[in-house]
Design an enzyme around this catalytic site. Structure first.
Site, PDB file in Angstrom:
ATOM      1  CG  ASP A 128      -2.015   0.994   1.163  1.00  0.00           C
ATOM      2  OD1 ASP A 128      -1.903   1.966   0.381  1.00  0.00           O
ATOM      3  OD2 ASP A 128      -3.008   0.825   1.880  1.00  0.00           O
ATOM      4  NE  ARG A 130      -4.600   3.233   0.091  1.00  0.00           N
ATOM      5  CZ  ARG A 130      -5.719   2.677   0.531  1.00  0.00           C
ATOM      6  NH1 ARG A 130      -6.890   3.191   0.186  1.00  0.00           N
ATOM      7  NH2 ARG A 130      -5.686   1.631   1.304  1.00  0.00           N
TER       8      ARG A 130
END
Ligand SMILES: [Zn+2]
Length: 198
Positions: A128, A130
């Protein structure tokens, strides 16, 4: 420190009937054009607004793709906030941060049997990528320090806390199971530790 660049009224939702405001910013960490959508409602006088950090998903948000639940989560949030107020921070970090074309490559690997995380790893990316720093910057620009966060993802809670945002409550979203996204949701639950009732 980030500041609001412009804010305009608009109406959103399936019938374009929900009053909201669209905000742009300057001074964010990157050049990405993140926006905030603020839903106006009497409950907005609450000290801790409902906030949803939604990372852009072109395939889910726009085309309601069978491969994920992003569009349904966004619709659910718009309807919820249309009734009780709140803020969507719409973050332009497609494909958990790897970008649209890489996400399509990952979809191809998923069609060959990998799960969503294995596919990203196979392409050389982390689980991930993000970054929610800018979400915290946007809240700071709005003068908001304490929120009720709409999410099933413990990483979002921990990240925001680490940037100094106080989370008064975590509000879970529904599980949007449909033909084609069961494997994706199961991987989010088992590998990403999402709080999903499947
Ligand atoms: Zn999606």
């Amino acid at each position: 420190m980030a500041e609001v660049r412009a804010r305009v009224d608009f109406k959103v939702g399936a019938n374009s009937s929900i009053d909201a405001e669209l905000l742009s910013f300057h001074g964010l960490k990157t050049e990405k054009e993140h926006v905030a959508v603020i839903f106006k409602h009497a409950d907005q006088t609450q000290q801790s607004p409902l906030v949803r950090m939604h990372s852009e998903c072109l395939t889910g948000d726009v085309f309601h793709s069978s491969r994920c639940d992003c569009g349904e989560q966004l619709d659910e949030t718009i309807n919820r906030m249309g009734e009780s107020g709140g803020i969507i921070l719409y973050l332009r970090q497609e494909g958990r941060g790897i970008g649209l074309y890489n996400k399509i490559d990952a979809y191809k690997l998923q069609s060959e049997g990998m799960n969503t995380y294995e596919a990203n790893n196979h392409l050389g990316f982390g689980d991930d990528l993000r970054d929610f720093t800018e979400a915290a910057q946007m809240l700071e620009a709005l003068g908001i320090k304490k929120i009720r966060l709409v999410t099933n993802n413990p990483k979002k809670v921990n990240d925001l806390k680490s940037y100094g945002i106080e989370i008064e409550q975590v509000v879970n979203t529904s599980a949007h199971v449909k033909e084609g996204n069961e494997g994706y949701l199961k991987a989010k639950r088992s590998h990403g530790k999402h709080n999903l009732d499947l």
